[in-house]
Design an enzyme around this catalytic site. Structure first.
Site, PDB file in Angstrom:
ATOM      1  NE  ARG A   1      -3.985   0.122   1.994  1.00 49.53           N
ATOM      2  CZ  ARG A   1      -4.887   0.588   2.849  1.00 49.53           C
ATOM      3  NH1 ARG A   1      -4.904   0.182   4.103  1.00 49.53           N
ATOM      4  NH2 ARG A   1      -5.795   1.473   2.459  1.00 49.53           N
TER       5      ARG A   1
ATOM      6  CD  GLN B   1     -12.042   1.684   5.998  1.00 46.25           C
ATOM      7  OE1 GLN B   1     -13.081   2.180   5.553  1.00 46.25           O
ATOM      8  NE2 GLN B   1     -10.972   1.553   5.244  1.00 46.25           N
TER       9      GLN B   1
ATOM     10  CG  ASP C   1      -3.696   6.728   6.347  1.00 44.41           C
ATOM     11  OD1 ASP C   1      -4.801   7.209   6.653  1.00 44.41           O
ATOM     12  OD2 ASP C   1      -3.424   5.517   6.465  1.00 44.41           O
TER      13      ASP C   1
HETATM   14  O1  MRU Z   1      -7.546   2.268   4.406  1.00 48.02           O
HETATM   15  P1  MRU Z   1      -7.342   2.264   5.887  1.00 48.02           P
HETATM   16  O2  MRU Z   1      -8.495   1.684   6.621  1.00 48.02           O
HETATM   17  O3  MRU Z   1      -6.025   1.651   6.285  1.00 48.02           O
HETATM   18  O4  MRU Z   1      -7.282   3.795   6.245  1.00 48.02           O
HETATM   19  C1  MRU Z   1      -7.021   4.149   7.565  1.00 48.02           C
HETATM   20  C2  MRU Z   1      -7.225   5.571   7.866  1.00 48.02           C
HETATM   21  O5  MRU Z   1      -7.440   6.390   7.003  1.00 48.02           O
HETATM   22  C3  MRU Z   1      -7.013   5.962   9.296  1.00 48.02           C
HETATM   23  O6  MRU Z   1      -7.767   7.098   9.595  1.00 48.02           O
HETATM   24  C4  MRU Z   1      -5.549   6.284   9.523  1.00 48.02           C
HETATM   25  O7  MRU Z   1      -4.733   5.222   9.124  1.00 48.02           O
HETATM   26  C5  MRU Z   1      -5.258   6.635  10.906  1.00 48.02           C
HETATM   27  S1  MRU Z   1      -5.245   5.221  11.953  1.00 48.02           S
HETATM   28  C6  MRU Z   1      -4.767   5.797  13.448  1.00 48.02           C
END
Ligand code: MRU
Length: 357
Positions: free
Chosen positions: A97, A204, A245
């Site tokens: 990713r 999520q 992220d």
């Molecule tokens: O695609 P994901 O579910 O990995 O995306 C995660 C997010 O955008 C979260 O808000 C981010 O990683 C912060 S986690 C503390």
């Protein structure tokens, strides 16, 4: 479930004999709680790619354990041979990713641990890798706790807090980042009302955030993403809390797709918008958000996943960016483990973490 059973969940850990990484498969929550024991490179890669383990800090911790597990099996007889294998695994895991910087940073921290110990015997290098992975995990626990404490400076009892995606214990270690203040406040007797964006297309918010909050006894309400404006207009939201992220040096913040829309709405309604950011998610190599690579995912996540029947014709084109960038000028403050940063972020982030540049 008690608050502690949510905040101290073992979402990522080493197996007892250290030969595999054990995770809760987040793609199956909340309907099934399945633990996976992973030790093959392809399965470890797939777990990140398919969001079985997800959330920037959790991905970083997982990647550190993963590369340790793969390295511990080596049959290499020289450092050169060992490092060639290590580098192949590092780059492979790093390709799973692109947006969360923690994945890349933690793999390169593990790389540094190898290079720093290059004069030692291979079993000693492997032991150093295990120590480093455990250290990365412990540091994240400490950062989440400290961020959550700072977050308490920003809230009052009874606050309505809107959150997007999942920045809780499942995405991190222990309390989480964006949700940590809510859990810590609850532990200390405060009551909040959390408004949870479902977070299309992978949900999520619905699947993970409302699960964590509900299980911890936090009063929460799930809404579709397009309902954020009405709840803000109705005066139900005192603050928005999100994770991140990758945060650029100027404070521009990549987070789950839809986050920037929440920030724009918050500005319109005069509601503070806070980003909760462990320093492991700051990328000083990105001057602004324009330097952040945005992951684009399979259109089936929009058209077919979670639906009994497809919701659009197969030939309809889809655009599925997994993240967006919230411009720094929409962010009221960035809450880190060393304190709360305010604009201009180029200066306030550098003042706390400049030694990492
Ligand atoms: O695609 P994901 O579910 O990995 O995306 C995660 C997010 O955008 C979260 O808000 C981010 O990683 C912060 S986690 C503390």
């Amino acid at each position: 479930m008690s608050i502690e059973s949510v905040t101290h969940i073992d979402n990522v850990k080493l197996s007892e004999n250290g030969s595999a990484v054990v995770i809760i498969d987040q793609s199956l929550l909340p309907n099934e709680t399945v633990y996976l024991t992973l030790d093959k490179a392809e399965d470890l890669w797939e777990a990140i790619y398919s969001l079985r383990v997800r959330g920037a800090p959790a991905i970083g911790i997982f990647a550190a354990y993963a590369i340790y597990v793969l390295s511990a099996r080596t049959k290499a007889e020289s450092f050169e041979e060992f490092y060639a294998e290590f580098s192949k695994n590092r780059d492979y895991l790093d390709s799973s990713r692109p947006t969360a910087v923690n994945l890349h940073t933690m793999l390169w921290r593990m790389d540094a641990a190898v290079r720093e110990n290059r004069e030692k015997k291979i079993p000693e290098i492997i032991a150093a890798l295990k120590d480093e992975a455990l250290k990365i995990h412990r540091e994240d626990m400490d950062m989440c706790r400290a961020i959550s404490e700072y977050g308490l400076e920003l809230v009052k009892d009874g606050f309505g807090i809107l959150t997007h995606c999942n920045a809780g214990p499942l995405a991190t270690s222990r309390y989480g980042t964006g949700l940590g203040t809510i859990f810590l406040g609850k532990e200390r007797g405060m009551e909040f009302h959390a408004w949870v964006d479902e977070t299309r297309p992978l949900l999520q918010g619905a699947r993970l955030t409302s699960y964590e909050l509900q299980k911890a006894g936090v009063d929460c309400t799930l809404i579709c993403d397009n309902m954020a404006s009405i709840v803000m207009k109705e005066g139900k939201i005192n603050a928005c809390f999100v994770g991140c992220d990758r945060v650029a040096a100027n404070g521009d913040t990549a987070n789950k797709i839809g986050t920037s829309g929440v920030a724009i709405l918050a500005k319109h309604y005069g509601i503070p918008f806070y980003v909760f950011c462990p320093s492991s998610t700051i990328d000083f190599d990105c001057k602004t958000g324009a330097d952040i690579k945005i992951e684009e995912r399979n259109p089936d996540e929009i058209k077919t996943k979670f639906f009994e029947k497809p919701v659009a014709l197969p030939e309809v084109k889809c655009y599925n960016p997994a993240f967006d960038v919230t411009d720094a000028d929409l962010i009221t403050a960035i809450v880190t483990e060393k304190g709360i940063c305010r604009a201009p972020y180029t200066e306030s982030l550098a003042a706390l973490f400049g030694d990492r540049k």
